[in-house]
Scaffold this motif. Structure first.
Motif, PDB file in Angstrom:
ATOM      1  N   SER A  84       0.758  -1.302   0.173  1.00 32.79           N
ATOM      2  CA  SER A  84       0.185   0.243  -0.137  1.00 32.79           C
ATOM      3  C   SER A  84       0.710   1.147  -0.008  1.00 32.79           C
ATOM      4  O   SER A  84       0.543   1.738  -0.545  1.00 32.79           O
ATOM      5  N   ALA A  85       2.204   1.331   0.814  1.00 27.93           N
ATOM      6  CA  ALA A  85       3.019   2.649   1.282  1.00 27.93           C
ATOM      7  C   ALA A  85       3.391   3.025  -0.388  1.00 27.93           C
ATOM      8  O   ALA A  85       3.474   3.672  -0.607  1.00 27.93           O
ATOM      9  N   VAL A  86       3.824   1.684  -1.502  1.00 22.02           N
ATOM     10  CA  VAL A  86       4.829   2.018  -2.414  1.00 22.02           C
ATOM     11  C   VAL A  86       4.116   2.300  -3.714  1.00 22.02           C
ATOM     12  O   VAL A  86       4.252   3.472  -4.263  1.00 22.02           O
ATOM     13  N   CYS A  87       2.768   1.717  -3.522  1.00 18.86           N
ATOM     14  CA  CYS A  87       1.995   1.843  -4.415  1.00 18.86           C
ATOM     15  C   CYS A  87       1.518   3.680  -4.383  1.00 18.86           C
ATOM     16  O   CYS A  87       0.848   4.156  -5.300  1.00 18.86           O
ATOM     17  N   GLY A  88       1.354   3.528  -3.058  1.00 15.06           N
ATOM     18  CA  GLY A  88       0.584   5.106  -2.844  1.00 15.06           C
ATOM     19  C   GLY A  88       1.545   6.155  -3.453  1.00 15.06           C
ATOM     20  O   GLY A  88       1.092   7.361  -4.090  1.00 15.06           O
ATOM     21  N   LEU A  89       2.809   5.739  -2.596  1.00 19.81           N
ATOM     22  CA  LEU A  89       4.018   6.848  -2.841  1.00 19.81           C
ATOM     23  C   LEU A  89       3.837   6.810  -4.990  1.00 19.81           C
ATOM     24  O   LEU A  89       4.237   7.823  -5.603  1.00 19.81           O
ATOM     25  N   LEU A  90       4.111   5.755  -5.803  1.00 22.13           N
ATOM     26  CA  LEU A  90       4.397   5.907  -6.641  1.00 22.13           C
ATOM     27  C   LEU A  90       2.999   6.109  -6.979  1.00 22.13           C
ATOM     28  O   LEU A  90       3.076   7.005  -8.530  1.00 22.13           O
ATOM     29  N   LEU A  91       1.757   6.210  -6.286  1.00 21.21           N
ATOM     30  CA  LEU A  91       0.609   7.106  -7.464  1.00 21.21           C
ATOM     31  C   LEU A  91       0.780   8.432  -6.828  1.00 21.21           C
ATOM     32  O   LEU A  91       0.873   9.152  -8.436  1.00 21.21           O
ATOM     33  N   ALA A  92       1.585   8.726  -6.380  1.00 27.25           N
ATOM     34  CA  ALA A  92       1.565  10.334  -6.119  1.00 27.25           C
ATOM     35  C   ALA A  92       2.591  10.963  -6.621  1.00 27.25           C
ATOM     36  O   ALA A  92       2.457  12.226  -6.904  1.00 27.25           O
ATOM     37  N   LEU A  93       3.450  10.289  -7.062  1.00 29.21           N
ATOM     38  CA  LEU A  93       4.588  10.719  -7.302  1.00 29.21           C
ATOM     39  C   LEU A  93       4.264  10.577  -8.749  1.00 29.21           C
ATOM     40  O   LEU A  93       4.599  12.089  -9.836  1.00 29.21           O
ATOM     41  N   PHE A  94       3.416  10.580  -9.794  1.00 29.21           N
ATOM     42  CA  PHE A  94       3.135  10.261 -10.785  1.00 29.21           C
ATOM     43  C   PHE A  94       1.823  11.350 -11.222  1.00 29.21           C
ATOM     44  O   PHE A  94       2.229  11.741 -12.047  1.00 29.21           O
ATOM     45  N   ILE A  95       1.093  11.077 -10.106  1.00 29.49           N
ATOM     46  CA  ILE A  95       0.205  12.468 -10.275  1.00 29.49           C
ATOM     47  C   ILE A  95       1.153  14.091 -10.081  1.00 29.49           C
ATOM     48  O   ILE A  95       0.760  15.102 -10.926  1.00 29.49           O
ATOM     49  N   ILE A  96       1.522  14.307  -9.208  1.00 28.66           N
ATOM     50  CA  ILE A  96       3.420  15.123  -9.484  1.00 28.66           C
ATOM     51  C   ILE A  96       3.685  15.773 -10.388  1.00 28.66           C
ATOM     52  O   ILE A  96       3.448  16.641 -11.176  1.00 28.66           O
ATOM     53  N   PHE A  97       3.911  14.406 -11.434  1.00 27.62           N
ATOM     54  CA  PHE A  97       5.093  14.289 -12.581  1.00 27.62           C
ATOM     55  C   PHE A  97       3.682  15.191 -13.065  1.00 27.62           C
ATOM     56  O   PHE A  97       4.219  16.241 -14.454  1.00 27.62           O
ATOM     57  N   VAL A  98       3.222  14.862 -13.807  1.00 30.30           N
ATOM     58  CA  VAL A  98       1.780  14.974 -14.679  1.00 30.30           C
ATOM     59  C   VAL A  98       1.178  16.438 -14.358  1.00 30.30           C
ATOM     60  O   VAL A  98       1.277  17.011 -15.529  1.00 30.30           O
ATOM     61  N   TYR A  99       1.104  16.701 -13.209  1.00 26.85           N
ATOM     62  CA  TYR A  99       0.112  18.366 -13.130  1.00 26.85           C
ATOM     63  C   TYR A  99       2.029  19.103 -13.052  1.00 26.85           C
ATOM     64  O   TYR A  99       1.624  20.284 -13.986  1.00 26.85           O
ATOM     65  N   ASP A 100       3.346  18.418 -13.068  1.00 26.12           N
ATOM     66  CA  ASP A 100       4.097  19.267 -13.105  1.00 26.12           C
ATOM     67  C   ASP A 100       4.415  19.794 -15.288  1.00 26.12           C
ATOM     68  O   ASP A 100       4.616  20.346 -15.343  1.00 26.12           O
ATOM     69  N   VAL A 101       3.913  18.430 -15.655  1.00 26.10           N
ATOM     70  CA  VAL A 101       4.184  18.195 -16.811  1.00 26.10           C
ATOM     71  C   VAL A 101       3.684  19.100 -17.674  1.00 26.10           C
ATOM     72  O   VAL A 101       3.520  19.830 -18.992  1.00 26.10           O
ATOM     73  N   MET A 102       2.291  18.790 -17.410  1.00 23.34           N
ATOM     74  CA  MET A 102       0.606  20.018 -17.904  1.00 23.34           C
ATOM     75  C   MET A 102       1.227  21.492 -17.877  1.00 23.34           C
ATOM     76  O   MET A 102       0.511  22.189 -18.969  1.00 23.34           O
ATOM     77  N   ASP A 103       2.245  22.055 -16.888  1.00 25.73           N
ATOM     78  CA  ASP A 103       2.607  23.405 -17.223  1.00 25.73           C
ATOM     79  C   ASP A 103       3.579  23.773 -18.068  1.00 25.73           C
ATOM     80  O   ASP A 103       3.980  25.183 -18.729  1.00 25.73           O
ATOM     81  N   THR A 104       4.126  23.155 -18.435  1.00 20.14           N
ATOM     82  CA  THR A 104       5.046  23.251 -19.691  1.00 20.14           C
ATOM     83  C   THR A 104       4.635  22.990 -21.256  1.00 20.14           C
ATOM     84  O   THR A 104       3.611  22.343 -21.575  1.00 20.14           O
ATOM     85  N   ASN A 105       5.141  23.391 -22.631  1.00 11.70           N
ATOM     86  CA  ASN A 105       5.174  23.484 -23.368  1.00 11.70           C
ATOM     87  C   ASN A 105       4.979  22.117 -24.514  1.00 11.70           C
ATOM     88  O   ASN A 105       5.897  22.393 -25.986  1.00 11.70           O
TER      89      ASN A 105
END
Length: 131
Positions: A84-105
């Motif tokens: 659960s902790a590993v999946c939660g960490l990976l999911l949180a990092l993926f969401i952070i990555f997606v929102y960070d990439v959305m701000d780029t062109n």
């Protein structure tokens, strides 16, 4: 009438040890963490729940040990909580990555923005219906 109706024959009542109680909660939190990891329910605030439940379950499984080998229940709680902790960490990092990439062109950022907008429009009710 001086009979003694003491059913425990003078012994103190047996209480469940705290190790099994902590192991039970470890299993419960590990399973709940996996459930929240698999079903984020379209809420960004639900994402860290699997990580938090997993880390708490790991701590409870370790606390249930109390100098003895892990019980089977504590082992199950530890395994579920780690997953659960590993999946939660990976999911949180993926969401952070997606929102960070959305701000780029970049093309990937443009793609994520288009998918996000299409999903938002598909989930939102139409303006005129229901009013």
């Amino acid at each position: 009438m001086g009979e003694n109706y003491n059913s425990n024959k003078g012994m103190l009542p047996q209480t469940p040890n705290t190790g099994s109680f902590l192991a039970f909660w470890s299993v419960l939190l590990g399973g709940l963490g996996l459930l929240t990891d698999c079903l984020p329910l379209f809420s960004i605030w639900n994402l860290p729940a699997g990580l938090i439940f997993g880390l708490t379950g790991i701590a409870l499984a370790i606390l249930s040990k109390k100098g003895k080998p892990f019980s089977h229940q504590a082992q199950l709680g530890l395994i579920l909580s780690i997953i659960s902790a590993v999946c939660g960490l990976l999911l949180a990092l993926f969401i952070i990555f997606v929102y960070d990439v959305m701000d780029t062109n970049t093309p990937l950022g443009l793609y994520f923005r288009q998918v996000f907008e299409a999903t938002t429009q598909a989930l939102m009710p139409t303006g005129g219906v229901g009013r």
